[in-house]
Write a protein that holds these residues in place. Structure first.
Motif, PDB file in Angstrom:
ATOM      1  N   ASN A  59       0.879  -1.373   0.004  1.00  0.00           N
ATOM      2  CA  ASN A  59      -0.075  -0.051  -0.087  1.00  0.00           C
ATOM      3  C   ASN A  59       1.072   1.359   0.262  1.00  0.00           C
ATOM      4  N   ARG A  60       0.287   2.234  -0.313  1.00  0.00           N
ATOM      5  CA  ARG A  60       1.179   3.487  -0.364  1.00  0.00           C
ATOM      6  C   ARG A  60       1.473   3.900   1.157  1.00  0.00           C
ATOM      7  N   ASP A  61       2.587   4.390   1.366  1.00  0.00           N
ATOM      8  CA  ASP A  61       3.078   4.770   2.779  1.00  0.00           C
ATOM      9  C   ASP A  61       3.762   3.674   3.473  1.00  0.00           C
ATOM     10  N   LYS A  67       5.890   7.124  -0.584  1.00  0.00           N
ATOM     11  CA  LYS A  67       5.760   7.497   0.826  1.00  0.00           C
ATOM     12  C   LYS A  67       5.148   8.832   0.515  1.00  0.00           C
ATOM     13  N   MET A  68       4.239   9.203   1.634  1.00  0.00           N
ATOM     14  CA  MET A  68       3.779  10.792   1.344  1.00  0.00           C
ATOM     15  C   MET A  68       4.502  11.707   2.184  1.00  0.00           C
ATOM     16  N   GLU A  69       5.782  11.804   1.778  1.00  0.00           N
ATOM     17  CA  GLU A  69       6.608  12.500   2.643  1.00  0.00           C
ATOM     18  C   GLU A  69       6.249  14.058   3.054  1.00  0.00           C
ATOM     19  N   GLY A  70       6.211  14.294   4.273  1.00  0.00           N
ATOM     20  CA  GLY A  70       5.808  15.707   4.790  1.00  0.00           C
ATOM     21  C   GLY A  70       4.383  15.520   5.083  1.00  0.00           C
ATOM     22  N   ALA A  71       3.545  14.667   4.518  1.00  0.00           N
ATOM     23  CA  ALA A  71       2.007  14.744   4.980  1.00  0.00           C
ATOM     24  C   ALA A  71       1.957  14.591   6.504  1.00  0.00           C
ATOM     25  N   ARG A  72       1.193  15.372   7.263  1.00  0.00           N
ATOM     26  CA  ARG A  72       0.873  15.195   8.689  1.00  0.00           C
ATOM     27  C   ARG A  72      -0.332  14.487   8.908  1.00  0.00           C
ATOM     28  N   ALA A  73      -0.299  13.647   9.962  1.00  0.00           N
ATOM     29  CA  ALA A  73      -1.316  12.922  10.232  1.00  0.00           C
ATOM     30  C   ALA A  73      -2.034  13.643  11.536  1.00  0.00           C
ATOM     31  N   ARG A  90      -8.908  16.905   8.898  1.00  0.00           N
ATOM     32  CA  ARG A  90      -8.402  16.599   7.673  1.00  0.00           C
ATOM     33  C   ARG A  90      -7.052  15.556   7.654  1.00  0.00           C
ATOM     34  N   VAL A  91      -7.230  14.718   7.006  1.00  0.00           N
ATOM     35  CA  VAL A  91      -6.611  13.563   6.759  1.00  0.00           C
ATOM     36  C   VAL A  91      -5.522  13.663   5.474  1.00  0.00           C
ATOM     37  N   TYR A 211       9.398   1.981   7.768  1.00  0.00           N
ATOM     38  CA  TYR A 211       8.939   3.550   7.561  1.00  0.00           C
ATOM     39  C   TYR A 211       8.041   3.904   8.598  1.00  0.00           C
ATOM     40  N   PRO A 212       8.492   4.458   9.579  1.00  0.00           N
ATOM     41  CA  PRO A 212       7.417   4.726  10.807  1.00  0.00           C
ATOM     42  C   PRO A 212       6.248   5.730  10.409  1.00  0.00           C
ATOM     43  N   PRO A 213       6.597   6.713   9.905  1.00  0.00           N
ATOM     44  CA  PRO A 213       5.546   7.797   9.712  1.00  0.00           C
ATOM     45  C   PRO A 213       4.079   7.434   8.911  1.00  0.00           C
ATOM     46  N   GLY A 214       4.397   6.158   8.139  1.00  0.00           N
ATOM     47  CA  GLY A 214       3.134   5.763   7.293  1.00  0.00           C
ATOM     48  C   GLY A 214       2.096   5.220   8.322  1.00  0.00           C
ATOM     49  N   LEU A 215       2.283   4.677   9.354  1.00  0.00           N
ATOM     50  CA  LEU A 215       1.274   3.961  10.077  1.00  0.00           C
ATOM     51  C   LEU A 215       0.424   4.967  10.617  1.00  0.00           C
ATOM     52  N   PRO A 216       0.898   5.918  11.335  1.00  0.00           N
ATOM     53  CA  PRO A 216      -0.301   7.058  11.682  1.00  0.00           C
ATOM     54  C   PRO A 216      -1.152   7.663  10.635  1.00  0.00           C
ATOM     55  N   ARG A 217      -0.277   7.893   9.504  1.00  0.00           N
ATOM     56  CA  ARG A 217      -1.372   8.314   8.013  1.00  0.00           C
ATOM     57  C   ARG A 217      -2.384   7.210   7.797  1.00  0.00           C
ATOM     58  N   GLN A 218      -1.948   6.102   7.738  1.00  0.00           N
ATOM     59  CA  GLN A 218      -2.945   4.852   7.428  1.00  0.00           C
ATOM     60  C   GLN A 218      -3.899   4.901   8.428  1.00  0.00           C
ATOM     61  N   LEU A 219      -3.722   4.851   9.903  1.00  0.00           N
ATOM     62  CA  LEU A 219      -4.560   4.797  10.910  1.00  0.00           C
ATOM     63  C   LEU A 219      -5.598   5.989  10.704  1.00  0.00           C
ATOM     64  N   ALA A 220      -5.105   7.136  10.523  1.00  0.00           N
ATOM     65  CA  ALA A 220      -5.966   8.339  10.260  1.00  0.00           C
ATOM     66  C   ALA A 220      -6.958   8.017   9.172  1.00  0.00           C
ATOM     67  N   ALA A 221      -6.466   7.417   8.013  1.00  0.00           N
ATOM     68  CA  ALA A 221      -7.571   6.998   6.865  1.00  0.00           C
ATOM     69  C   ALA A 221      -8.530   6.060   7.513  1.00  0.00           C
ATOM     70  N   ILE A 222      -8.217   5.135   8.289  1.00  0.00           N
ATOM     71  CA  ILE A 222      -9.257   4.158   8.819  1.00  0.00           C
ATOM     72  C   ILE A 222     -10.134   4.851   9.558  1.00  0.00           C
ATOM     73  N   ILE A 223      -9.851   5.798  10.824  1.00  0.00           N
ATOM     74  CA  ILE A 223     -10.569   6.701  11.539  1.00  0.00           C
ATOM     75  C   ILE A 223     -11.436   7.381  10.658  1.00  0.00           C
ATOM     76  N   ASP A 224     -11.075   8.145   9.818  1.00  0.00           N
ATOM     77  CA  ASP A 224     -11.859   9.004   8.832  1.00  0.00           C
ATOM     78  C   ASP A 224     -13.077   8.197   8.232  1.00  0.00           C
ATOM     79  N   ASP A 225     -12.530   7.118   7.686  1.00  0.00           N
ATOM     80  CA  ASP A 225     -13.778   6.260   6.997  1.00  0.00           C
ATOM     81  C   ASP A 225     -14.639   6.079   7.713  1.00  0.00           C
ATOM     82  N   GLY A 226     -14.704   5.797   9.060  1.00  0.00           N
ATOM     83  CA  GLY A 226     -16.011   5.811   9.811  1.00  0.00           C
ATOM     84  C   GLY A 226     -16.490   4.289   9.539  1.00  0.00           C
ATOM     85  N   CYS A 227     -17.865   4.230   9.802  1.00  0.00           N
ATOM     86  CA  CYS A 227     -18.818   3.027   9.528  1.00  0.00           C
ATOM     87  C   CYS A 227     -19.002   2.896   8.088  1.00  0.00           C
TER      88      CYS A 227
END
Length: 296
Positions: A59-61, A67-73, A90-91, A211-227
């Motif tokens: 997957n991306r990141d 990698k989505m370098e510089g993007a902040r979760a 905003r994610v 690549y540690p920065p990828g996990l929090p950004r992917q987790l943010a995408a999970i939370i944002d998607d909701g139910c």
């Protein structure tokens, strides 16, 4: 193995392609912070031996994909709070974007349709492929995943804590220790944990990519998607839900909820299975995927 840039999202995706190119395709989508190598080689080989072309990708990141370098979760606690009160943070990207990545990979490889198999977050991504790109899926298999229903039982604390624990060091031995701790805490309680075998797997993954920065950004995408339950009600893709009865990270109730949400989905649960694919279950998991693919 090559990297392609998807035409729909413009993301560079690293993938592996196994089996006869003329065979039907099984696309494997991995989970949160996990490289394509978390799909066991033996599972890939088993699916190829059954007459399928098997594609797995990072997957991306994560891994060797872009990698989505510089993007902040957003901060985890603040994102959860904002989501609850109806003002989502905003994610950097969404789970739907990640689903589009997978479809973009199929496009680049000139594959019209595939059996899509996703594990954990990969199951969520696969579900969204079925929601947004239904005609491109020959079948859907959602493994150890969830609808995102906030009323479901939460992960056991030890499992979630291990998964999201910050890295203490980028030293190789510290990274391996971290990976082993995750494997112990989310793995299958009904099957033996082989520390030497697990260490070799973790070490290979560490040496492939960290690549540690990828996990929090992917987790943010999970939370944002909701139910996703209301969206899954419109899915018309033949669907299978596989879930462990002893999963400490994504509880059994999440698999049951997924099967209820997708019309006509078949649920298969396995005692002792946690949030991994232990060697003892590779044959059974491969068999369920193949039986489902052939019976669509």
């Amino acid at each position: 193995m090559p990297t392609i840039t998807t035409s729909n999202t413009g993301i560079e995706i690293f993938y592996e392609d196994h089996g006869d190119p003329s065979n039907e395709v099984i696309l494997l989508v991995m989970g949160l912070g996990a490289q394509l190598t978390l799909w066991p080689d033996e599972l890939v080989e088993a699916l190829v031996s059954e007459g399928y072309r098997v594609i797995r990708y990072d997957n991306r990141d994560i891994g060797l994909s872009q990698k989505m370098e510089g993007a902040r979760a957003p901060g985890l606690a603040m994102q959860v709070l904002r989501k609850k009160i109806g003002f989502p943070a905003r994610v950097p990207y969404t789970l739907a974007d990640m689903a589009h990545d997978g479809i973009g990979l199929l496009d680049a490889l000139e594959i019209k349709a595939a059996h899509v198999v996703g594990a954990s977050m990969g199951g969520m991504i696969a579900q969204l492929m079925a929601v947004h790109h239904g005609p491109r899926l020959l079948s859907l298999t959602s493994i150890m995943s969830t609808t995102g229903n906030g009323k479901l039982p939460q992960a056991e604390k030890h499992a979630m804590d291990a998964l999201i624990a910050p890295l203490k060091s980028m030293d190789e031995e510290a990274l391996v220790a971290h990976g082993l701790n995750v494997a112990r805490n989310i793995g299958s309680p009904g099957f033996p944990f082989d520390p030497h075998q697990q260490r070799e797997k973790v070490l290979r993954n560490v040496r492939r990519s960290v690549y540690p920065p990828g996990l929090p950004r992917q987790l943010a995408a999970i939370i944002d998607d909701g139910c996703r339950r209301s969206r899954l009600a419109d899915v018309r893709v033949p669907s299978l839900v596989l879930h462990g009865e002893d999963d400490p990270l994504v509880k059994l109730e999440a698999g049951e909820d997924t099967a209820r949400a997708i019309p006509g989905a078949r649920l298969v649960t396995i005692p002792g299975w946690g949030h991994d694919i232990p060697p003892e279950l590779i044959g059974q998991v491969a068999g369920e995927i193949v039986t489902h693919a052939r019976g669509r």
